[in-house]
Design an enzyme around this catalytic site. Structure first.
Site, PDB file in Angstrom:
ATOM      1  N   ARG A 230       0.836  -1.210   0.000  1.00  0.00           N
ATOM      2  CA  ARG A 230       0.000   0.000   0.000  1.00  0.00           C
ATOM      3  C   ARG A 230       0.865   1.252   0.000  1.00  0.00           C
ATOM      4  NH1 ARG A 230      -4.900   1.767   2.947  1.00  0.00           N
ATOM      5  NH2 ARG A 230      -5.220   3.893   2.181  1.00  0.00           N
ATOM      6  N   ARG A 239      -6.626   0.152  -3.685  1.00  0.00           N
ATOM      7  CA  ARG A 239      -5.517  -0.223  -2.806  1.00  0.00           C
ATOM      8  C   ARG A 239      -5.446  -1.733  -2.596  1.00  0.00           C
ATOM      9  NH1 ARG A 239      -8.309   2.835   1.434  1.00  0.00           N
ATOM     10  NH2 ARG A 239      -8.153   4.446  -0.140  1.00  0.00           N
ATOM     11  N   ASP A 242      -6.431  -2.149   2.977  1.00  0.00           N
ATOM     12  CA  ASP A 242      -6.815  -1.021   3.832  1.00  0.00           C
ATOM     13  C   ASP A 242      -7.291  -1.594   5.161  1.00  0.00           C
ATOM     14  OD1 ASP A 242      -7.455   1.588   4.586  1.00  0.00           O
ATOM     15  OD2 ASP A 242      -9.528   1.382   3.903  1.00  0.00           O
ATOM     16  N   ASP A 244      -8.746  -0.332   8.804  1.00  0.00           N
ATOM     17  CA  ASP A 244      -9.225   0.800   9.610  1.00  0.00           C
ATOM     18  C   ASP A 244      -9.686   0.289  10.968  1.00  0.00           C
ATOM     19  OD1 ASP A 244      -8.823   2.545   7.532  1.00  0.00           O
ATOM     20  OD2 ASP A 244     -10.883   2.404   6.800  1.00  0.00           O
TER      21      ASP A 244
HETATM   22  N1  LIG Z   1     -10.262   4.952  12.949  1.00  0.00           N
HETATM   23  C1  LIG Z   1      -9.250   5.077  12.092  1.00  0.00           C
HETATM   24  N2  LIG Z   1      -8.701   4.000  11.487  1.00  0.00           N
HETATM   25  C2  LIG Z   1      -7.676   4.123  10.625  1.00  0.00           C
HETATM   26  N3  LIG Z   1      -7.099   5.297  10.309  1.00  0.00           N
HETATM   27  C3  LIG Z   1      -7.591   6.414  10.874  1.00  0.00           C
HETATM   28  C4  LIG Z   1      -8.683   6.352  11.776  1.00  0.00           C
HETATM   29  N4  LIG Z   1      -8.958   7.607  12.211  1.00  0.00           N
HETATM   30  C5  LIG Z   1      -8.088   8.404  11.607  1.00  0.00           C
HETATM   31  N5  LIG Z   1      -7.259   7.712  10.801  1.00  0.00           N
HETATM   32  C6  LIG Z   1      -6.207   8.332  10.031  1.00  0.00           C
HETATM   33  O1  LIG Z   1      -6.628   8.426   8.683  1.00  0.00           O
HETATM   34  C7  LIG Z   1      -5.482   8.386   7.867  1.00  0.00           C
HETATM   35  C8  LIG Z   1      -5.860   7.948   6.462  1.00  0.00           C
HETATM   36  O2  LIG Z   1      -6.305   6.600   6.534  1.00  0.00           O
HETATM   37  P1  LIG Z   1      -6.553   5.763   5.220  1.00  0.00           P
HETATM   38  O3  LIG Z   1      -5.526   6.093   4.197  1.00  0.00           O
HETATM   39  O4  LIG Z   1      -6.685   4.348   5.620  1.00  0.00           O
HETATM   40  O5  LIG Z   1      -7.945   6.370   4.747  1.00  0.00           O
HETATM   41  P2  LIG Z   1      -8.873   5.715   3.725  1.00  0.00           P
HETATM   42  O6  LIG Z   1      -9.038   4.289   4.072  1.00  0.00           O
HETATM   43  O7  LIG Z   1      -8.390   6.009   2.351  1.00  0.00           O
HETATM   44  O8  LIG Z   1     -10.223   6.477   3.943  1.00  0.00           O
HETATM   45  P3  LIG Z   1     -11.310   6.217   5.046  1.00  0.00           P
HETATM   46  O9  LIG Z   1     -10.703   6.649   6.346  1.00  0.00           O
HETATM   47  O10 LIG Z   1     -12.457   7.036   4.602  1.00  0.00           O
HETATM   48  O11 LIG Z   1     -11.597   4.745   5.032  1.00  0.00           O
HETATM   49  C9  LIG Z   1      -4.537   7.425   8.555  1.00  0.00           C
HETATM   50  O12 LIG Z   1      -3.206   7.737   8.325  1.00  0.00           O
HETATM   51  C10 LIG Z   1      -4.906   7.550  10.013  1.00  0.00           C
HETATM   52  O13 LIG Z   1      -3.949   8.276  10.731  1.00  0.00           O
HETATM   53  N1  LIG Z   2     -16.799  -0.933  -1.363  1.00  0.00           N
HETATM   54  C1  LIG Z   2     -15.832  -0.243  -0.777  1.00  0.00           C
HETATM   55  N2  LIG Z   2     -15.645   1.025  -1.087  1.00  0.00           N
HETATM   56  C2  LIG Z   2     -14.672   1.738  -0.479  1.00  0.00           C
HETATM   57  C3  LIG Z   2     -13.844   1.141   0.459  1.00  0.00           C
HETATM   58  C4  LIG Z   2     -14.061  -0.217   0.762  1.00  0.00           C
HETATM   59  O1  LIG Z   2     -13.340  -0.807   1.611  1.00  0.00           O
HETATM   60  N3  LIG Z   2     -15.053  -0.867   0.144  1.00  0.00           N
HETATM   61  N4  LIG Z   2     -12.892   1.884   1.081  1.00  0.00           N
HETATM   62  C5  LIG Z   2     -12.730   3.153   0.809  1.00  0.00           C
HETATM   63  C6  LIG Z   2     -11.738   3.952   1.558  1.00  0.00           C
HETATM   64  O2  LIG Z   2     -11.358   3.355   2.674  1.00  0.00           O
HETATM   65  C7  LIG Z   2     -13.512   3.849  -0.188  1.00  0.00           C
HETATM   66  N5  LIG Z   2     -14.499   3.038  -0.787  1.00  0.00           N
END
Ligand SMILES: Nc1ncnc2c1ncn2[C@@H]1O[C@H](COP(=O)(O)OP(=O)(O)OP(=O)(O)O)[C@@H](O)[C@H]1O
Ligand SMILES: Nc1nc2c(c(=O)[nH]1)N=C(CO)CN2
Length: 611
Positions: A230, A239, A242, A244
């Site tokens: 990633r 990606r 991912d 979270d």
């Molecule tokens: N609950 C959380 N879990 C993971 N990352 C988080 C969270 N809250 C804030 N962040 C921050 O968000 C930043 C971006 O995360 P990431 O690149 O995974 O976002 P994304 O997956 O593209 O978008 P989304 O957060 O909408 O899923 C990370 O570097 C992290 O520091």
């Molecule tokens: N269906 C789906 N869509 C997304 C996803 C994901 O995990 N599943 N993650 C995203 C950013 O974290 C943005 N959009």
């Protein structure tokens, strides 16, 4: 007569031990909390239909409240009561709630019979106070294992294999044990309005017990993402992996590094659907129950591919045709409050280069497991989707990896009971020490006074070192090491005996309560050597249940030797079925050394079958 009737459901005296409070001793030893709940509920429909789903299931409420009491420690009673109120209001049938928290063992310097805080919350008052200031210390190491929920997603490469590998790798990380894994879902990508189409996502949600701090857990996840290739460039780009954090215990955080619960979890079917599978009671903090939220995102396309998938995915059974498959379903733009866009539905031309065709029936070849078609419910957004597999002989089965997770969970619970036992003992020990200090000080003063009255020269009578007074210790989330080292210093100064021998609970009791005194000296306290491990490299001795019994013990062998032979002959992770016997007998307990560098020592190193 008013339009709405609000009846009251009352639960009194929900009792549990918790580690809430600002003082280190409270965080370390814990104390009893009691909660009374008064819920206003309109019970008329339930009364007429005699159907539980029209009212609130009070047993579920009680369980949730007890979980909060036993869960992530908070400093203030106010925070505790508010968290409870929010959780109770997440039950849709509850209109308002009155929460009274009792803290009868609060550390007051005067005699008192109870200390309580009562709050009243309804839905409107909740939204008024919603901007909760996050006070979370994201670097604080939890004093007990915390349950964290993690969402996994991937839409580049062999996504199912990457997700499966991430789960296994996470489980192998020190301080993390995966305890539940959802099914594997294929989901339409949720994209920003201007974004080009992307391959379908594969999503899943897992639960893990962890003793890592929130930020350490996030770092671990970032490392796993990086090792899967990633690289972050654009928001919501495709990606390979991912990860979270959806929740970390009950922690709320507005810190941009880690927002908890995850700020967009509540509006994502690809998160809520799998989450609901592993925890039908799950909540996204104050946003409410996953069960309810999932109904608001039914327009998002999610499809359950397989319930038992980790091993198949690791074996690459899902890989064919995954990479370039693009959903034919129009994508939905995420209605994130952070991105203020009109809800646009942009229609994507289906660019299906390779159909997603290869979804193997798990284990058919190897184990004769076949999916039972009648039990495969359609992937609709209405609560839990179950897909069970049965052996040819109709017995329900689980994949070995799932069985392993289940065994680990059982082993963790066993360890928990031992830990709880230890916490109780710690509390007793601290009380005994305090009493001994006070008695020694009184006797010393009385002896000096007698000598003064009799005109004798003053004697230099050693008085035991005092425990640090509660008020003088800085209020910190992580006080374990501090208190431990204070107690260790105390132990050293008070001439500890049996420094090297590992001891058992029964010995400990004798030592704690058998304070040795001589005529001319102040009391000499004995400290059990196994109780305190301050340096991370020192091993901790832990006994856990095995199938070994005393009759297995060869004559003349030591406990260590018995445990070695037990390792060879019994299953490595043996669930404990009768936990009540643990503290009272060592028959059938296997002794292990725990070397994991965690400050509490409360999470076990679980031997893994696959290693
Ligand atoms: N609950 C959380 N879990 C993971 N990352 C988080 C969270 N809250 C804030 N962040 C921050 O968000 C930043 C971006 O995360 P990431 O690149 O995974 O976002 P994304 O997956 O593209 O978008 P989304 O957060 O909408 O899923 C990370 O570097 C992290 O520091
Ligand atoms: N269906 C789906 N869509 C997304 C996803 C994901 O995990 N599943 N993650 C995203 C950013 O974290 C943005 N959009």
């Amino acid at each position: 007569m008013t339009e709405s009737v609000f009846d009251v459901i009352n639960i009194e005296g929900i009792t549990a031990r918790g580690l809430h409070g600002v003082y280190p001793l409270e965080r370390r030893a814990g104390q009893e909390f009691k909660v009374d709940i008064k819920m206003t509920v309109d019970t008329r429909t339930a009364a007429v239909t005699d159907d539980l789903s029209y009212t609130v299931d009070y047993s579920q409420v009680a369980v949730e409240v007890a979980k909060i009491l036993e869960g992530t420690p908070v400093n203030l009673l106010e925070t505790l009561a508010d968290t409870i109120a929010r959780r109770v209001l997440s039950f849709p049938q509850v209109h308002a709630v009155e929460v009274q928290v009792h803290k009868p063992e609060a550390p007051l310097n005067v005699a008192f019979s109870d200390l309580t805080l009562s709050i009243f919350r309804d839905r409107s008052s909740l939204s008024e106070v919603t901007p909760v200031v996050a006070v979370a210390d994201l670097t604080a190491v939890p004093v007990r294992p915390v349950t964290a929920t993690v969402a996994l997603g991937a839409n580049l490469g062999d996504a199912p294999a990457t997700l499966a590998q991430a789960i296994v790798s996470l489980d192998e990380c020190p301080g993390v044990n995966v305890t539940a894994v959802s099914g594997l879902f294929r989901t339409a990508p949720i994209l920003l309005p201007e974004q080009a189409p992307q391959p379908d996502y594969f999503n899943a949600v897992i639960e893990a017990e962890t003793v890592l701090s929130p930020l350490a857990l996030l770092d671990t996840l970032h490392e796993l993402e990086a090792s899967a290739g990633r690289v972050r460039k654009e928001k919501w780009e495709a990606r390979p992996l991912d990860l979270d954090i959806l929740t970390y215990g009950d922690l709320h955080s507005d810190d941009v590094r880690l927002v908890l619960p995850h700020p967009r979890a509540h509006e994502r079917a690809f998160v809520l659907q799998p989450w609901l599978q592993i925890n039908p009671q799950a909540c996204v903090g104050a946003r409410g129950r996953v069960e309810v939220l999932v109904q608001q995102v039914q327009d998002q396309s999610v499809e359950l591919l397989a319930e038992l998938w980790v091993e198949d995915a690791l074996a690459g059974h899902f890989s064919e045709g995954v990479v370039s498959a693009v959903s034919a379903v129009p994508e939905v733009v995420e209605a994130s409050p952070a991105v203020s866009v009109e809800p646009v539905v942009s229609v994507v031309e289906p660019v299906v280069e390779t159909q997603f065709v290869h979804v193997p029936e798990p284990f058919t070849a190897e184990t004769g497991v076949e999916p039972v078609a009648s039990e495969v419910e359609p992937a609709v957004a209405t609560g839990s989707i179950r897909q069970t597999y049965r052996l040819a002989n109709a017995e329900e089965t689980e994949s070995p990896i799932f069985a392993q997770f289940a065994a680990k969970r059982a082993a963790l619970q066993t360890e928990w009971i031992l830990t709880k036992h230890q916490i109780d003992r710690d509390w007793e020990m601290s009380q005994a020490l305090k009493a001994a200090e006070e008695k020694a000080a009184q006797e010393a003063t009385a002896a000096q006074e007698r000598r003064r009255v009799e005109g004798l020269p003053s004697l230099d009578i050693p008085v035991p070192t005092k425990l640090p007074p509660l008020q003088s210790v800085p209020v910190e989330m992580v006080e374990e090491a501090e208190v431990s080292s204070a107690l260790d210093t105390l132990a050293t100064e008070l001439q500890p005996v049996k420094q090297s021998e590992p001891e058992q609970y029964s010995d400990f009791e004798k030592i704690v309560f058998g304070i040795k005194t001589t005529q001319s000296e102040a009391p000499v306290l004995r400290m059990p050597s196994w109780k305190r491990v301050v340096t991370p490299v020192e091993p901790r001795i832990v006994d856990e249940p095995t199938a070994v019994t005393v009759s297995d013990k060869p004559a003349g062998t030591s406990t260590e030797q018995v445990s070695e032979s037990a390792e060879k002959t019994t299953s490595l992770v043996e669930p404990c079925t009768d936990t009540a016997q643990i503290p009272t007998t060592y028959q059938g307990l296997r002794r292990r050394q725990i070397l994991r560098p965690d400050p509490t020592g409360s999470i076990p190193v679980i031997p893994r079958n696959h290693e």
